[in-house]
Structure formats: C-alpha cells, structure tokens
Design a protein around this motif. Structure first.
Motif: not given
Length: 513
Positions: A177-181, A204-205, A224-226, A234-237
């Motif tokens: 989840a941190t990776a998305a942020v 966002e989280t 599997a690899g999100d 994360g990109a479009y957010f």
C-alpha cells in the motif's frame, strides 16, 4: 502572496579574547556565524502539530484494537510451526520489499539537483505514515474475534470487542500500500508542502484499501504483483491530484533539472528497485510453483525491458545517446507490466516479450506523452510516473485480462494428475473458478477491476487534490520554493557552501591568474 518566512536573527560573533581563551583550553573554534536565513512562521509549520496529533491518535487506536496474531505471534500449540513457516515463506521477501520502499523509491527521487534531501526524507515520512494508516484501515475491514478459532461477527464468537491481528503478512501488505502512496508522491514531488503530503498519504491509503477490498474480495480479480491495485491506482491518483493543484510555475523553475551527482544517486535507487522487483511481484503469490513463476517471469521481463529501454532511448534521442531519465525509469517498466500476470503461465518467452514492449512503451511515454500531458492537459508529472507506472500498468492490466481468458486446465495442470480438484494449479491462481466462474468470466472480473480502480483513483485523487489545495493555503509555496530543499531542510546554505579550504584555494588561483 502571504509571507510565510521570517528573518532569522544572526548570532553575535565571539570576541577575540574569548576565542583565544577557548583555543588555549583545547576547545574547537567557535561555530561559524550562521548566515541570515529563512525561518517558517507558525502558520507555515502546521505539519508539526499535525504529525504529533496524528501519531497520538494512531497510538490510541493501536492500543485499543491491535494485537499480535494469536496464530503465529502468541504462544499456542501450533504457534511455533505456523510462525516459523510464515517467517520462512514471507520474511525474506518482506525485507526485499522494505528495501524497495525506503531505499529504492527514496533514492530514485533524488534526481532533482536541489531536492535530494527532501526527496529521501519525505519518502521516509510518507512511508511510515502509510504503513500505520494501512494497518488500521485494512484491519477494520478484517476484524478478528478474541478467540482465533471463530470469525468476528459469528454467533460463536464469545467477544464483543473486535481485534486487528498483526503478523508479517499484514506488514508486507502495508508495504504494498505504501508503494501506491510513493508512486503518487513522485507525481507531486517538489511542489507540495509536508502538510499537503500528510493529507494525501492518509486519504490515499484509506481509498486504496477500499478499492482493493472491492476488487479482490467482491469482484474476485487477481493481481499478484499489484499492477492494477498499486501501480495503476497510485499513478492516476497522483495525476488527478496534480491536475487540481496545477500551477504554471511547476514547469518554470530552474531547480527542476538534474545534475551529475543527483542522477548518480537516482541510479542507485533504480538498481535497488530493479534487483528486488521479483520479490515485490512474488511476495503475495501463493507459495510454491506460483511464487516461483512470479520470480522467473519478473526476472526475465526486467532483463528484456532494460535491453529495449536502452535501445529506444538512443533511438528517440536527437544525439543518439542514452537519456538518464529513460535509464532511471523505463528500465523498471517490465516489472510493472508483468505484475498482474506474474504468477500465471505466460511462459519465459512471454515474459521477455512483455518486458520488451513495456520498455518501448515507457520510453515513448517520456518522449511524447509527458510533454503532451503538461502542455495540453496541464498535468505536470515531476517523476514521469505516468510513463513508468501508469501506461505500463494499463498494459499489464490488459495482459491479465487476456491471460485469464486463455486460462485452462491443459495449461495449468499438465503435471498435476492425481491431485484433488480444488488443489490444482488453475484454481490456485484463479480461486473464483472453483465456484464455477469461466475463463471469460474471470477475464471480465479483471477488466472490471481495472475500470473500478481507475474510477477510485481519478475521483479519489481529484477530491484529495481539492483538500490539498485548501491545505496549501496554510503553507503557500512560491516559485522559488518549488524543488527547493530550503523549504523543508534546515541550514541548507551551510550544507551547500564550499569548505573554507576550497574557497581559499579558488581565491588564490584567481589572484595568481
């Protein structure tokens, strides 16, 4: 524009008598007089109080709800066996993902010549905040009974109080989840204040968890690899956020460029991410053959991606040389694109093809899509997140749709004769098929998850952007503050100043010349 700085009062230099006295006592020379600098006013420092308040709230919520997982982290008849198995299965990959989050992402963002310290520091801050918020938010969606033998909410559950169980699996999920942020952080790098980043991380989280629960638990998509739930989200957010925060000054600052040293540090981040990406894609895969495939597919996809990224970087360059922006980012696109189908039967040759196409797509994104977004759509993407995570994420999501539609027992269970039907490879990768979902039905689930993720990312990012815009009025940043470490880091003038010995040498050279 409201002033958010005040002049720092300089220290009075020590008189000659006291200085000589200190030298006689063997003490160091008095500290050099600090340059008059800028100090943030209380209004521009509200992130300090926000951090303290948020951490107090988090500690209280942890004290009320969080506990060690009774099955693996508290003593019982099976805790040694279960805990040991979880350590063996997950901890190595958890550490690899941890390195990616704190070193890989952190150093990748140091390419800005005047923002390296802020990039690494704020990367750390956003990461730990996202980990804590995710643990609570995800935990509230997956509450547990006091007695682990029962599910919370069942009539047999003897306790009325819910619990959030914490183990290594929940910790690696927090890192995902941190990776998305951090992906979204890359979009707004250098143009947002700490308070705005705090707000973005929390909102966002929470939105990330809601979207993932809907996509995985209710729709039944697999990733599997999100690629879908982390990279694309994360990109479009982040792109939605920066569109709301658009400022013409974002693209006009002289500090936005890179230097030899900043590019070198950024390459360190690239290498860390490239090395550990197989663990990121395999960390959530089913242990055994599925996890092994995820590592193999990611490994070869990354290798192929590097080859085409270098080739097309020189091809699209007017000088026919490699561009560092491409080398630092596009070489990782293969890991993004292959993620959603990393544990599927795509074959080693298929993984090479995916990586090659991802590298080409990413380089073309930096060359053509980035300028289009900024000039036509007023979307300033500092790190080129759309080119590394956005477009390769869309590509990888569509690949998962294709591979789900082609899935069959002939492909996944060629050597699984004699096994129980529910244990076969096809059902391990696509659990929804156990209850009768067809391959085309699973493909539809994958596509629907993509659409919903895009909706959550764009709508959620837009709403978050408006909140951040309001918060930004408390800490107004001018053109000189964008991509500037001096906005966040203390004593930057002293850190950037040449040593006295070097200054003296340069002065002597000038005199002799």
């Amino acid at each position: 524009m409201e002033t958010v700085w005040q002049v720092e009062v300089t220290k009075k230099p020590m008189d000659e008598k006291n200085e000589l006295k200190m030298m006689e006592m063997g003490s160091q020379k008095p500290e050099k007089e600090k340059h008059a600098g800028r100090v943030k006013t209380p209004q521009a420092s509200r992130h300090i109080y926000a951090l303290i308040f948020i951490q107090v709230v988090i500690v209280i919520l942890f004290a009320i709800f969080a506990r060690y997982d009774p099955k693996t982290a508290q003593k019982n008849a099976k805790s040694v066996e279960h805990g040991d198995n979880m350590i063996k299965d997950t901890y190595a990959m958890f550490q690899d993902v941890h390195v990616m989050i704190f070193l890989g992402f952190g150093f990748l963002m140091t390419f800005l010549k005047k923002y390296g310290l802020s990039a690494v520091s704020l990367n750390l801050l956003c990461s730990v905040l996202a980990i804590e918020v995710f643990t609570l938010t995800y935990g509230f969606f997956h509450l547990h009974c006091e007695d682990p033998k029962y599910h919370y909410g069942d009539a047999e559950c003897p306790s009325s109080k819910p619990y959030i169980d914490i183990n290594i699996v929940s910790m690696i999920s927090a890192d995902f989840a941190t990776a998305a942020v951090l992906i979204s952080f890359g979009v707004v790098l250098g143009v947002t204040s700490p308070l705005q980043l705090i707000v973005m991380t929390i909102l966002e989280t929470i939105i990330f968890v809601v979207n993932e629960v809907i996509g995985r638990n209710h729709i039944g998509a697999v990733d599997a690899g999100d690629t879908i739930f982390v990279h694309m989200f994360g990109a479009y957010f982040g792109l939605a956020v920066i569109r709301v925060l658009y400022n013409p000054g974002h693209g006009k600052s002289e500090k936005e460029g890179s230097s030899y040293t900043s590019d070198l540090f950024s390459m360190v981040g690239t290498v860390f991410l490239w090395m550990y990406w197989p663990s990121f894609n395999a960390g959530a895969a089913a242990t055994g053959d599925a996890q092994q495939r995820a590592v193999i597919n990611t490994y070869f996809s990354l290798c192929s991606c590097v080859m085409t990224s270098f080739a097309f970087s020189a091809l699209v360059s007017s000088s026919r040389k490699f561009e560092m922006e491409h080398v630092q980012n596009a070489t990782l696109a293969g890991g993004v694109a292959v993620g959603a189908c990393a544990d599927m039967m795509i074959t080693p040759a298929g993984s090479l093809a995916i990586g090659a196409l991802a590298g080409i797509l990413s380089v073309c994104g930096f060359k053509y899509a980035g300028p289009f977004l900024q000039n036509k759509l007023k979307i300033h993407d500092t790190c080129g997140v759309n080119n590394l995570h956005g477009m390769p994420g869309l590509f990888g999501g569509l690949l998962s749709v294709l591979m789900a539609g082609l899935a069959s027992h002939e492909t996944y269970d060629k050597f699984s004769g004699g096994m129980e039907e529910a244990d076969k490879g096809l059902f391990e990768i696509f659990p929804a098929m156990v209850s009768g979902t067809s391959a085309s039905g699973q493909a539809l689930k994958q596509f629907l998850a993509m659409l919903i993720t895009l909706a959550f990312a764009i709508v959620g990012g837009t709403c978050t952007g408006f909140v951040m815009k309001g918060v930004g009025k408390m800490e107004k940043m001018g053109l000189d503050d964008f991509y500037n470490d001096d906005w966040n880091i203390d004593e930057m003038k002293e850190k950037e100043e040449l040593p006295e010995e070097l200054r003296g040498l340069l002065d002597s050279i000038k005199v002799n010349a």
